[in-house]
Design a protein around this motif. Structure first.
Motif, PDB file in Angstrom:
ATOM      1  N   LEU A  55      85.591  51.058  33.320  1.00 53.85           N
ATOM      2  CA  LEU A  55      86.435  50.780  33.726  1.00 53.85           C
ATOM      3  C   LEU A  55      87.517  51.130  32.759  1.00 53.85           C
ATOM      4  CD1 LEU A  55      84.822  47.034  33.153  1.00 53.85           C
ATOM      5  CD2 LEU A  55      86.206  47.804  34.840  1.00 53.85           C
ATOM      6  N   GLY A  56      87.565  51.862  31.788  1.00 49.87           N
ATOM      7  CA  GLY A  56      88.415  53.014  30.879  1.00 49.87           C
ATOM      8  C   GLY A  56      90.126  52.798  31.553  1.00 49.87           C
ATOM      9  N   HIS A  57      89.940  52.529  32.973  1.00 46.95           N
ATOM     10  CA  HIS A  57      91.753  53.469  33.569  1.00 46.95           C
ATOM     11  C   HIS A  57      91.711  52.461  34.232  1.00 46.95           C
ATOM     12  CE1 HIS A  57      88.553  52.206  37.008  1.00 46.95           C
ATOM     13  NE2 HIS A  57      90.025  51.565  37.741  1.00 46.95           N
ATOM     14  N   LEU A  58      91.626  51.150  33.354  1.00 49.45           N
ATOM     15  CA  LEU A  58      92.460  49.270  33.917  1.00 49.45           C
ATOM     16  C   LEU A  58      93.163  49.160  32.301  1.00 49.45           C
ATOM     17  CD1 LEU A  58      89.367  47.692  35.252  1.00 49.45           C
ATOM     18  CD2 LEU A  58      91.038  49.015  36.249  1.00 49.45           C
ATOM     19  N   VAL A  59      93.781  48.492  32.225  1.00 49.58           N
ATOM     20  CA  VAL A  59      95.243  47.800  31.074  1.00 49.58           C
ATOM     21  C   VAL A  59      94.991  46.540  31.273  1.00 49.58           C
ATOM     22  CG1 VAL A  59      96.716  49.924  31.664  1.00 49.58           C
ATOM     23  CG2 VAL A  59      97.262  47.499  32.947  1.00 49.58           C
TER      24      VAL A  59
END
Length: 231
Positions: A50-54
């Protein structure tokens, strides 16, 4: 009190803002500002894919809804409230491109949404005035000797939207005799007896009510009609 188990959520991944310093069980990074609990084991957003989410904080309903609609993957962010003993929503994680598109859409129709909010607020104001009037009339019917100004003040206090007072309960909205009488009784208790001072001096609520009950009952009898008073 700290949470003992991971919260559950049906509509996609759930991300937690931890209250204590936690490290990822997989890559050992941390302390983590956000984490995912998998069978009670904390993982960072990167390890949970989920690291690409803001992060989008709660507050703008339209922006949140549109961002989630346009994001192929999203997650709800929660934090444990110790005082209330439950997890509470803090915002969402969405794809950055989806958030950008949602922001553009919200800017385009911002004026239309502002006007709609104004119309809705005016409609609620009219509804609130009508309800307060109805509540005051019911007070007048049950307590004919209650001064009109006092009845109006009691109704206005009891029927404040979002207050959680008796006028906004289901019974209050139905103008039940029990709810209306409770509102009148509460007003007399707080304004015509030493009830508040008793509470401030440490007297338990039930005992304070017992000590002031006679005064309250006398006032309510005075405000009822003669037939009710004689009964």
């Amino acid at each position: 009190m700290a949470p003992t188990a991971a919260p559950s959520y049906r509509n996609g991944p759930l991300v937690v803002q931890p209250l204590k310093k936690r490290h990822c069980a997989e890559c050992r990074s941390g302390p983590l500002a956000l984490l995912v609990l998998e069978e009670g084991t904390p993982r960072c957003l990167d390890c949970a894919d989920l690291g690409h989410l803001v992060f989008l904080a709660r507050g703008d309903t339209a922006l949140t809804r549109r961002s989630r609609e346009g994001s192929a993957l999203s997650a709800v962010v929660v934090r444990f409230n110790r005082r209330r003993g439950r997890y509470e929503r803090q915002g969402v994680l969405v794809e950055e491109e989806a958030l950008a598109r949602a922001e553009e859409r919200c800017l385009v129709d911002a004026e239309a949404r502002r006007r709609r909010r104004v119309r809705d607020a005016r409609r609620r104001e009219v509804e609130d005035v009508r309800f307060t009037d109805a509540f005051a009339r019911e007070i007048g019917r049950l307590f004919p000797r209650c001064p009109a100004g006092r009845a109006r003040a009691i109704a206005a206090h009891a029927s404040v939207r979002g207050s959680g007072r008796v006028g906004r309960s289901s019974a209050g909205r139905a103008l039940s005799e029990v709810a209306v009488t409770a509102a009148v009784r509460a007003s007399v208790r707080h304004t015509e007896t030493p009830y508040d001072q008793l509470l401030m001096s440490g007297v338990p609520r039930n005992e304070a009510r017992r000590r002031t009950a006679a005064t309250v009952d006398t006032r309510l009898r005075e405000w009822r009609d003669d037939l009710t008073a004689r009964a």
